[in-house]
Scaffold this motif. Structure first.
Motif, short mmCIF file in Angstrom:
data_model
loop_
_atom_site.label_atom_id
_atom_site.label_comp_id
_atom_site.label_asym_id
_atom_site.label_seq_id
_atom_site.Cartn_x
_atom_site.Cartn_y
_atom_site.Cartn_z
N PRO A 1 78.43 -7.48 31.94
CA PRO A 1 77.95 -6.46 30.99
C PRO A 1 77.79 -5.09 31.67
CG PRO A 1 76.13 -7.83 31.72
CD PRO A 1 77.37 -8.42 32.35
N GLU A 2 77.87 -4.06 30.87
CA GLU A 2 77.74 -2.69 31.36
C GLU A 2 76.78 -1.91 30.46
OE1 GLU A 2 81.73 -1.32 31.22
OE2 GLU A 2 82.30 -2.26 33.13
N ALA A 3 76.22 -0.84 31.00
CA ALA A 3 75.35 0.07 30.24
C ALA A 3 74.27 -0.69 29.50
CB ALA A 3 76.17 0.91 29.27
N VAL A 4 73.61 -1.61 30.18
CA VAL A 4 72.62 -2.48 29.55
C VAL A 4 71.29 -1.75 29.37
CG1 VAL A 4 71.33 -4.63 29.80
CG2 VAL A 4 73.72 -4.52 30.54
N ARG A 5 70.72 -1.91 28.18
CA ARG A 5 69.39 -1.38 27.88
C ARG A 5 68.59 -2.50 27.21
NH1 ARG A 5 73.03 1.59 25.61
NH2 ARG A 5 72.29 1.12 23.49
N GLU A 6 67.43 -2.81 27.80
CA GLU A 6 66.61 -3.90 27.26
C GLU A 6 65.23 -3.40 26.91
OE1 GLU A 6 65.35 -8.55 28.23
OE2 GLU A 6 66.27 -7.33 29.80
N GLU A 7 64.75 -3.80 25.73
CA GLU A 7 63.38 -3.52 25.32
C GLU A 7 62.62 -4.85 25.35
OE1 GLU A 7 62.93 -1.50 21.64
OE2 GLU A 7 64.51 -0.02 22.09
N ALA A 8 61.60 -4.91 26.23
CA ALA A 8 60.88 -6.17 26.43
C ALA A 8 60.35 -6.73 25.13
CB ALA A 8 59.74 -5.95 27.42
N GLY A 9 60.68 -7.98 24.85
CA GLY A 9 60.19 -8.65 23.66
C GLY A 9 60.90 -8.28 22.39
N ALA A 10 61.86 -7.34 22.45
CA ALA A 10 62.56 -6.89 21.24
C ALA A 10 64.02 -7.28 21.24
CB ALA A 10 62.42 -5.38 21.08
N GLY A 11 64.77 -6.89 22.27
CA GLY A 11 66.18 -7.21 22.32
C GLY A 11 66.87 -6.51 23.46
N ILE A 12 68.19 -6.64 23.49
CA ILE A 12 68.99 -6.08 24.56
C ILE A 12 70.29 -5.56 23.97
CG2 ILE A 12 70.04 -8.33 25.10
CD1 ILE A 12 70.09 -7.50 28.04
N ALA A 13 70.79 -4.47 24.52
CA ALA A 13 72.04 -3.87 24.04
C ALA A 13 72.85 -3.41 25.25
CB ALA A 13 71.77 -2.70 23.10
#
Length: 606
Positions: free
Chosen positions: A366-378
């Motif tokens: 995966p690339e350019a990963v952004r994760e919000e704890a407890g919410a999701g990942i993109a």
């Protein structure tokens, strides 16, 4: 020290046996010398016995060894040297037989001590290197050759076949795949494989088991202490019968015969042997009971309290179903989601990645990963924008609709997936029930459990769904550690309470219960320390097996005591009436002792 004591007991047995044999021979060849030889055969045994009595009194222990000392001393004083030598031989033989029986019963447990490996093969910067097991660290890559014992807990980095019989008693080898957990103490029964270490050797399963084994072997059961108290009562009865026999007949030899028949008593032999045998047999079944006290309590429990997550369930989420929203293939939906989730440490992410790898799907980086704890990942996977998580999070990445596929089993979790700004589908996951949970509860009820309570910190809807499926008597959900302790205490009026759990939050409740049992294969160290017994393998059906073993071992101990004491009393009465001489009484009592020890060893065959 223990070896020197063993040699002393063996030497006493040889001395008393050879002295008795020579004394019997001299009764025919040189009658005047026979009493001297028989006395010399008795005195060393009597001296060691008096030493043991003094040491016991200094530690606050008093028992029936006093009867043996009185019998030998009385026989020598009354000119019954042959009876004294017979008692000496039988006492030395009984002590040696008792120690042999204890060692026989402990054999299954102490075998683990010899299994602890000292060296391991690690992949180093310049290739394979032999290192002490203590040098292994988490994330080290370890080579386990065929026939070797796994040195540390970790995960298989390829297929492996393990013999776990030393830990579980299960004779059928277990086949593992990539990423499966591997417990130290198992034996590699297949080809060599690599292992990624997850713990240091001192914190691994085998090291913990060895520490618990040492604790279990050093313990002394309440039944053994109770036997000592009964022994004092039996001592009083014996002395009373001996005194009555003397007063009625004015013959001190009748009183001596009574003392001889009661020496030594099966009460102090049968209980420890049966309980140690029970501990050994439970360990073979995969449950390490830390003490004889815990084994006794395990035999008496009437109320069973169960944690849910990691105890009744597997403790890790698994993929139940991939539901694509369009023409996207379910495997491709899982592959894209798992590829992105490789960058997340969330337990749900671990479940998706594991499912994809077991399905043989090639995962991309995966690339350019952004994760919000407890919410999701993109992020981006192979140039495609992928987002997964709850509906609120994924809505900002193109999620809309999906009501038609939003139904899911009670207690399961939905992960929404969007690809390139459009709904891609749902992934349904759950922490499934263990396959042996229902069978364990049925076996536990058959073993005497009257009430089963599911005690969980999870949401009420999830806990009640699990409870309904298993048919428990009550469900207590959304409980904090303090509330779990309160629940344990409320159940105690219904009988001895057993608490089964695996997490740190279960440790207080395990300590509060009459007996706490921890799931040791993947459970928290705190719960294993607080518990009285540890299930060494990831199977709760072994708990019901341990309960059955405990009940049977306790029953055998009580049976041996009742029969042995009954026969001894009958023998004393016969001796008091003049039907048994001191020599005959000694032979009769030692036959009883041998019988009860052998009967107690039946606990090994449960």
């Amino acid at each position: 020290m223990k070896r020197d004591e063993h040699r002393l007991r063996l030497a006493l047995l040889a001395w008393a046996g050879s002295g008795l044999a020579l004394g019997l021979l001299l009764r025919w060849l040189a009658p005047e010398a026979a009493p001297i030889v028989l006395t010399l055969a008795t005195l060393p045994v009597l001296a060691v016995l008096l030493r043991d009595i003094v040491q016991g009194l200094l530690h606050g222990n008093a028992g029936l060894d006093l009867l043996a000392a009185l019998s030998m001393a009385g026989a020598l004083a009354l000119g019954e040297e042959l009876a004294g030598a017979v008692v000496a031989l039988m006492f030395a033989g009984g002590s040696f037989l008792e120690e042999f029986a204890r060692e026989r019963a402990r054999r299954e447990m102490t075998a683990l001590l010899a299994r602890q490996p000292r060296r391991a093969t690690r992949h180093g910067p310049s290739g394979l290197e032999e290192v002490p097991v203590e040098a292994l660290q988490p994330s080290d890559r370890v080579l386990v050759r065929q026939g070797e014992v796994v040195p540390v807990d970790g995960r298989a980095l390829g297929p492996a076949v393990l013999d776990t019989s030393a830990l579980t008693g299960e004779s059928i080898p277990v086949t593992l795949t990539m990423g499966d957990p591997v417990l130290s103490g198992s034996t590699n029964a297949g080809e060599a494989f690599d292992l990624e270490a997850e713990r240091e050797a001192a914190a691994s399963t085998l090291a913990g088991i060895i520490r618990l084994v040492e604790q279990a072997q050093a313990s002394r059961a309440p039944m053994a202490r109770l036997a000592d108290r009964w022994a004092l009562g039996f001592l009083a009865v014996t002395l009373a019968i001996a005194a009555a026999a003397y007063l009625a007949s004015d013959d001190p030899r009748r009183a001596l015969a009574v003392l001889v028949v009661a020496t030594p008593c099966p009460l102090i032999l049968a209980v420890p042997v049966a309980l140690i045998a029970g501990l050994s047999r439970a360990a073979r079944a995969g449950v390490l009971v830390k003490s004889g006290a815990a084994l006794e309590m395990l035999a008496r429990v009437r109320v069973l309290l169960l944690d849910k997550t990691g105890t009744l369930t597997e403790g890790r989420v698994r993929l139940l179903e991939a539901r694509p929203a369009s023409s996207l293939d379910p495997r491709e939906l899982l592959r894209l989601a798992a590829s992105l989730d490789q960058a997340s440490a969330h337990p749900v992410a671990a479940g998706l990645v594991e499912a994809a790898r077991k399905a043989g799907l090639p995962l991309a980086t995966p690339e350019a990963v952004r994760e919000e704890a407890g919410a999701g990942i993109a992020g981006r996977v192979e140039g495609r924008a992928v987002a997964l998580g709850g509906p609120g999070f994924v809505a900002s990445h193109g999620w809309a609709g999906m009501e038609a596929v939003s139904d899911h089993p009670p207690g399961s979790l939905r992960v929404c997936v969007a690809v390139d700004g459009a709904p891609a589908g749902l992934l349904v996951l759950a922490d499934p029930l263990r396959g042996d949970a229902e069978a364990m509860l049925a076996a536990a009820r058959a073993a005497g459990i009257r009430r089963v309570v599911l005690l969980s910190g999870d949401r009420a809807a999830v806990a009640e769904a699990v409870g309904a499926r298993l048919g428990v008597d009550a469900v207590l959900a959304e409980r904090s550690p303090a509330e779990k302790v309160a629940a344990v205490l409320r159940e105690k009026p219904g009988g001895p309470v057993l608490m089964l759990g695996d997490g740190v939050n279960d440790a207080p409740a395990l300590a509060a219960a009459d007996i706490g049992v921890a799931m040791g294969a993947r459970g928290a160290a705190a719960s294993a320390e607080a518990a009285d017994a540890v299930v060494l393998v990831d199977r709760i059906d072994r708990l019901a097996e341990a309960m059955r073993i405990a009940r049977r071992a306790r029953g055998i101990a009580l049976q041996s005591v009742a029969v042995g004491i009954g026969l001894s009393v009958l023998g004393m009465l016969a001796a008091a009436a003049g039907y048994l001489t001191p020599v005959q009484g000694a032979l009769l009592q030692e036959a009883i002792d041998v019988a009860v020890i052998l009967n107690a060893l039946r606990a090994l065959r449960i």
